[in-house]
Motif scaffolding. Structure first.
Motif, mmCIF file in Angstrom:
data_model
loop_
_atom_site.group_PDB
_atom_site.id
_atom_site.type_symbol
_atom_site.label_atom_id
_atom_site.label_comp_id
_atom_site.label_asym_id
_atom_site.label_seq_id
_atom_site.Cartn_x
_atom_site.Cartn_y
_atom_site.Cartn_z
ATOM 1 N N LEU A 246 15.243 3.676 2.945
ATOM 2 C CA LEU A 246 16.545 4.137 2.472
ATOM 3 C C LEU A 246 16.405 4.991 1.218
ATOM 4 O O LEU A 246 15.560 4.732 0.360
ATOM 5 N N LYS A 247 17.227 6.032 1.137
ATOM 6 C CA LYS A 247 17.315 6.834 -0.081
ATOM 7 C C LYS A 247 18.175 6.081 -1.096
ATOM 8 O O LYS A 247 19.076 5.341 -0.709
ATOM 9 N N PRO A 248 17.949 6.239 -2.411
ATOM 10 C CA PRO A 248 16.931 7.080 -3.038
ATOM 11 C C PRO A 248 15.531 6.511 -2.841
ATOM 12 O O PRO A 248 15.361 5.318 -2.599
ATOM 13 N N PHE A 249 14.547 7.358 -2.960
ATOM 14 C CA PHE A 249 13.156 7.016 -2.687
ATOM 15 C C PHE A 249 12.645 5.958 -3.660
ATOM 16 O O PHE A 249 12.756 6.114 -4.876
ATOM 17 N N ILE A 250 12.135 4.859 -3.110
ATOM 18 C CA ILE A 250 11.515 3.804 -3.922
ATOM 19 C C ILE A 250 10.054 3.713 -3.484
ATOM 20 O O ILE A 250 9.753 3.351 -2.343
ATOM 21 N N GLU A 251 9.177 4.052 -4.389
ATOM 22 C CA GLU A 251 7.762 4.192 -4.044
ATOM 23 C C GLU A 251 7.177 2.903 -3.482
ATOM 24 O O GLU A 251 6.443 2.917 -2.486
ATOM 25 N N ASN A 252 7.518 1.749 -4.101
ATOM 26 C CA ASN A 252 6.938 0.480 -3.652
ATOM 27 C C ASN A 252 7.345 0.147 -2.222
ATOM 28 O O ASN A 252 6.541 -0.342 -1.431
ATOM 29 N N GLU A 253 8.630 0.435 -1.875
ATOM 30 C CA GLU A 253 9.095 0.193 -0.503
ATOM 31 C C GLU A 253 8.365 1.114 0.476
ATOM 32 O O GLU A 253 8.010 0.718 1.586
ATOM 33 N N PHE A 254 8.140 2.364 0.058
ATOM 34 C CA PHE A 254 7.411 3.316 0.897
ATOM 35 C C PHE A 254 5.987 2.823 1.141
ATOM 36 O O PHE A 254 5.481 2.873 2.271
ATOM 37 N N PHE A 255 5.328 2.321 0.083
ATOM 38 C CA PHE A 255 3.967 1.802 0.227
ATOM 39 C C PHE A 255 3.929 0.642 1.218
ATOM 40 O O PHE A 255 3.023 0.538 2.058
ATOM 41 N N LYS A 256 4.911 -0.264 1.108
ATOM 42 C CA LYS A 256 4.937 -1.433 2.001
ATOM 43 C C LYS A 256 5.057 -1.002 3.459
ATOM 44 O O LYS A 256 4.347 -1.501 4.338
ATOM 45 N N ILE A 257 6.002 -0.072 3.710
ATOM 46 C CA ILE A 257 6.222 0.398 5.089
ATOM 47 C C ILE A 257 4.974 1.109 5.607
ATOM 48 O O ILE A 257 4.532 0.881 6.744
ATOM 49 N N LEU A 258 4.392 1.952 4.777
ATOM 50 C CA LEU A 258 3.228 2.721 5.191
ATOM 51 C C LEU A 258 2.035 1.816 5.467
ATOM 52 O O LEU A 258 1.330 1.974 6.474
ATOM 53 N N TYR A 259 1.828 0.830 4.574
ATOM 54 C CA TYR A 259 0.698 -0.090 4.752
ATOM 55 C C TYR A 259 0.851 -0.883 6.047
ATOM 56 O O TYR A 259 -0.089 -1.015 6.835
ATOM 57 N N ARG A 260 2.063 -1.403 6.280
ATOM 58 C CA ARG A 260 2.314 -2.183 7.495
ATOM 59 C C ARG A 260 2.139 -1.326 8.753
ATOM 60 O O ARG A 260 1.569 -1.773 9.759
ATOM 61 N N SER A 261 2.608 -0.066 8.690
ATOM 62 C CA SER A 261 2.537 0.821 9.852
ATOM 63 C C SER A 261 1.100 1.216 10.178
ATOM 64 O O SER A 261 0.694 1.227 11.339
ATOM 65 N N ILE A 262 0.326 1.534 9.124
ATOM 66 C CA ILE A 262 -1.077 1.910 9.336
ATOM 67 C C ILE A 262 -1.862 0.734 9.891
ATOM 68 O O ILE A 262 -2.658 0.870 10.828
ATOM 69 N N LYS A 263 -1.615 -0.450 9.313
ATOM 70 C CA LYS A 263 -2.310 -1.655 9.768
ATOM 71 C C LYS A 263 -1.996 -1.941 11.237
ATOM 72 O O LYS A 263 -2.878 -2.259 12.040
ATOM 73 N N LYS A 264 -0.709 -1.781 11.579
ATOM 74 C CA LYS A 264 -0.280 -2.010 12.962
ATOM 75 C C LYS A 264 -0.947 -1.021 13.908
ATOM 76 O O LYS A 264 -1.382 -1.379 15.009
ATOM 77 N N SER A 265 -1.039 0.235 13.475
ATOM 78 C CA SER A 265 -1.651 1.276 14.304
ATOM 79 C C SER A 265 -3.134 1.002 14.541
ATOM 80 O O SER A 265 -3.644 1.164 15.652
ATOM 81 N N ILE A 266 -3.815 0.558 13.464
ATOM 82 C CA ILE A 266 -5.248 0.251 13.590
ATOM 83 C C ILE A 266 -5.469 -0.910 14.546
ATOM 84 O O ILE A 266 -6.340 -0.877 15.415
ATOM 85 N N ILE A 267 -4.637 -1.951 14.381
ATOM 86 C CA ILE A 267 -4.759 -3.130 15.255
ATOM 87 C C ILE A 267 -4.511 -2.746 16.714
ATOM 88 O O ILE A 267 -5.194 -3.209 17.630
#
Length: 669
Positions: free
Chosen positions: A115-136
């Motif tokens: 959700l906007k406005p951009f919150i860096e920590n939330e972006f990191f969480k989503i990105l980390y979870r998504s990358i991990k899911k993709s690798i798995i």
């Protein structure tokens, strides 16, 4: 998120190419520069069709898009991307918070919703979870291709503790100790038999059709909930994984079944919280046995314990067969919790309200047989989904359902609403304290007119609060909240003091409101008798208006109080007479001198013949009993004339005067 995870994101992101779709690529708030510093390569476009062309011509690992973009919607665009590359990481970046968009994200299996406005920590969480899911996901594909026979055995065995093997004809060739223990069959009784030996007839045929089609024809792993029967006929539930074991040529040589017994009930609230914390998104259902507190008082501890345990054991039996919750928790005092992964339930495509209605109906139609005595139980349920405040929401929802006599309550954000309400109540309590400390709890007085002479013969004392801005507040703004705290008694005492004090300055009678709660409190009774003693010469000018209270605890105290004050010359009035079913019952209890006719009958009397007839009946009855009548809500001359013709003795309302303060020596009482 810890430092190691953050470092992993930074390292991995430098290898990823991003296609970024925005509403307007000239907008400086797009975070384009941020993403360019973060990813290997970033292409930014503001048109969905342009994005599709870029995607076809270049290789991208991740897409970030708004929902409302030029050409096609962000959802449709992601769907097109996934058709081209199912491994693409997809994130919605929007200021749209509506539920439909969130559910659409789930439906399309989009990896993140930022959700906007951009919150860096939330972006990191989503990105980390998504990358991990993709690798798995990629690793799982590789494992499925290269898995050998021994690996297949180990993978299945590690999943659970109830284990069996069957040959290609479905005959049991192995059963571990736990299988024997749970099913109550010996190993010799199981070997060579079909699994029908433990099958419960409630399982639908379609379930087994799907099971065998998956493991035999598709040669894939099947997972689901099965209802089984022990040797003694007791039902139990198992979460089951059945896997076909293949040789090097891909031919099935046997099947392995591993199971978790999910019939057991966990009793620790901490276990429930831990499970909620460890799950991204959960569905929680709280169940309360109705009127459990009455059971607790009526039966002995042993019987109540048996009822609670038996109900908990049978919960899975009551649930509809199309979805079985894996986790059941006994929270005590007749309260239970069901917990599951939200997406598991969502994927089952079940209407939750209908599911719960079916559940409640099953409980209601069932009977618990304990020590040869039958017990009928009813339940109330609330549900919420999410992660934060999940239990608190469901608990607040359950209380609301009980108070409002509802069977099912959707409880998301209930705890937040309760917190806001609690904060508001604290502000009211603070305001009341300041008013008491500064003698700003005052009385307003409304005249009561003799209908024949039109002279003022009484005043009703009505509480008011003057706040710090000088505004005068009616009791609706603070009295109910005060009853929940310690200040209600002080307000009552201040009003009593004001009301008796005015007797020194007026020649008429004064009417004071008293609730059953007031009279039942010993401190208030003591205060009243002290004031009556102090003003004993004026006691005959005092009228106590008794307000109806549903939560009367001791009628004997009230009857004794009425008898004692009447002996001192005080008159008793029944307020709001004619409302509800208890009015005439109160006549017997209170032996009143005055009936104040309920305002709902008076304000409609000019247009409602029924109201007029009821008032006429009350007046006729009162005259026969030598009881005076007062009509409230007399707002105009037409109402007054009707009341006069009906023979009502007194009138009170804005037609004759509003509640106002009485200035005495430049001070307000």
């Amino acid at each position: 998120m810890n430092i190691d995870e953050l470092n992993d994101i930074i390292i991995l992101s430098k290898k990823l190419n991003l296609i970024y779709i925005v509403k307007d690529n000239t907008n400086k708030d797009n975070k384009l520069d941020y993403f360019k510093s973060f990813f290997n390569n970033v292409i930014c476009v503001d048109d969905g069709y342009k994005a599709l062309k870029e995607f076809e011509n270049q290789s991208f690992s991740i897409v970030i898009t708004d929902i409302e973009i030029k050409g096609i919607s962000g959802f449709d665009l992601i769907e097109c991307f996934k058709n081209i590359d199912e491994n693409i990481i997809s994130i919605i970046y929007t200021n749209n918070e509506d539920k439909e968009s969130f559910l659409k994200t789930i439906d399309l299996e989009i990896d993140g919703y930022l959700l906007k406005p951009f919150i860096e920590n939330e972006f990191f969480k989503i990105l980390y979870r998504s990358i991990k899911k993709s690798i798995i996901k990629k690793e799982n594909k590789k494992i499925k291709k290269d898995l050998k026979l021994l690996k297949q055995y180990n993978e299945v065995i590690d999943k659970s503790t109830i284990i069996s093997k069957t040959d290609t004809k479905g005959r049991i060739t192995f059963a571990n100790d736990n299988f024997c223990k749970v099913s109550e069959y010996s190993r010799n009784e199981l070997l060579g038999k079909n699994h029908r030996i433990v099958r419960h007839p409630d399982n639908p045929k379609e379930l087994y059709t799907d099971l065998w089609n998956t493991v035999k024809n598709k040669k894939q792993e099947w997972t689901g909930i099965l209802k089984n029967l022990t040797k003694s006929g007791k039902p139990y539930y198992v979460k089951t994984t059945i896997k076909p074991i293949l040789d090097s040529k891909g031919k099935i040589i046997e099947y392995i079944g591993v199971r978790d017994d999910i019939s057991s009930i966990m009793s620790d609230r901490k276990h429930l919280n831990d499970k909620i914390d460890s799950t991204d998104l959960s569905l929680l259902i709280l169940i309360q046995i109705e009127e459990f507190d009455i059971l607790d008082k009526f039966y002995n501890i042993s019987t109540v314990d048996k009822i609670e345990k038996m109900f908990g054991y049978n919960i899975l039996t009551y649930l509809p067969n199309n979805f079985i919750f894996e986790h059941i928790y006994n929270l005590g005092s007749g309260q239970f919790a069901l917990l599951t992964n939200f997406f598991d339930f969502f994927d089952a495509n079940i209407n939750l309200n209908k599911y719960l209605e079916h559940f409640i109906k099953n409980v209601k139609s069932s009977v618990l047989l304990i020590d040869e005595i039958e017990y009928d139980l009813n339940i109330v349920v609330s549900y919420s989904f999410g992660k934060d405040h999940l239990f608190e929401d469901a608990k607040c929802g359950l209380l609301q359902a009980i108070n409002k006599k509802e069977l099912i309550k959707y409880a998301n954000d209930s705890s937040i609403k309760e917190h806001i309400e609690a904060k508001k109540n604290m502000e009211i309590i603070k305001m009341v304290k300041i008013a008491l400390d500064n003698y700003k709890i005052i009385s307003y007085f409304q005249p009561i007119i003799n209908n024949k002479t039109k002279e003022i013969e009484k005043y009703e004392s009505l509480v008011r609060l003057v706040d710090e801005t000088g505004s005068v507040l009616s009791p609706f703004s603070f009295l109910d909240v005060s009853k929940k705290g310690t200040y209600y008694n002080k307000i009552t005492h201040r009003v009593l003091e004001n009301s008796f004090k005015i007797l020194e300055h007026i020649s008429t009678k004064i009417s004071i409101n008293l609730s059953s709660l007031d009279i039942e409190k010993e401190q208030t009774r003591i205060k009243l008798f002290e004031l009556l003693e102090e003003y004993k010469d004026d006691a005959s000018r005092v009228v106590f208006e008794l307000l109806e209270d549903e939560e009367v605890k001791d009628f004997e105290i009230i009857k004794k109080f009425i008898k004692k004050v009447k002996a001192m010359g005080v008159q008793i009035a029944i307020d709001d007479f004619g409302a509800g079913y208890s009015s005439f019952e109160r006549l017997l209890d209170f032996e009143p001198d005055i009936l104040k006719i309920d305002g709902s009958l008076i304000k409609n009397i000019a247009s409602d013949e029924y109201s007029k007839n009821v008032v006429e009946t009350i007046v006729s009855f009162a005259k026969k009993q030598n009881i005076q009548t007062i009509a409230e809500y007399v707002e105009n001359e037409e109402i007054y004339n009707i009341l006069y013709d009906l023979g009502v003795d007194y009138s009170q309302g804005y037609y004759f005067g509003k509640p106002e303060n009485i200035n005495i020596n430049n001070s307000i009482i």
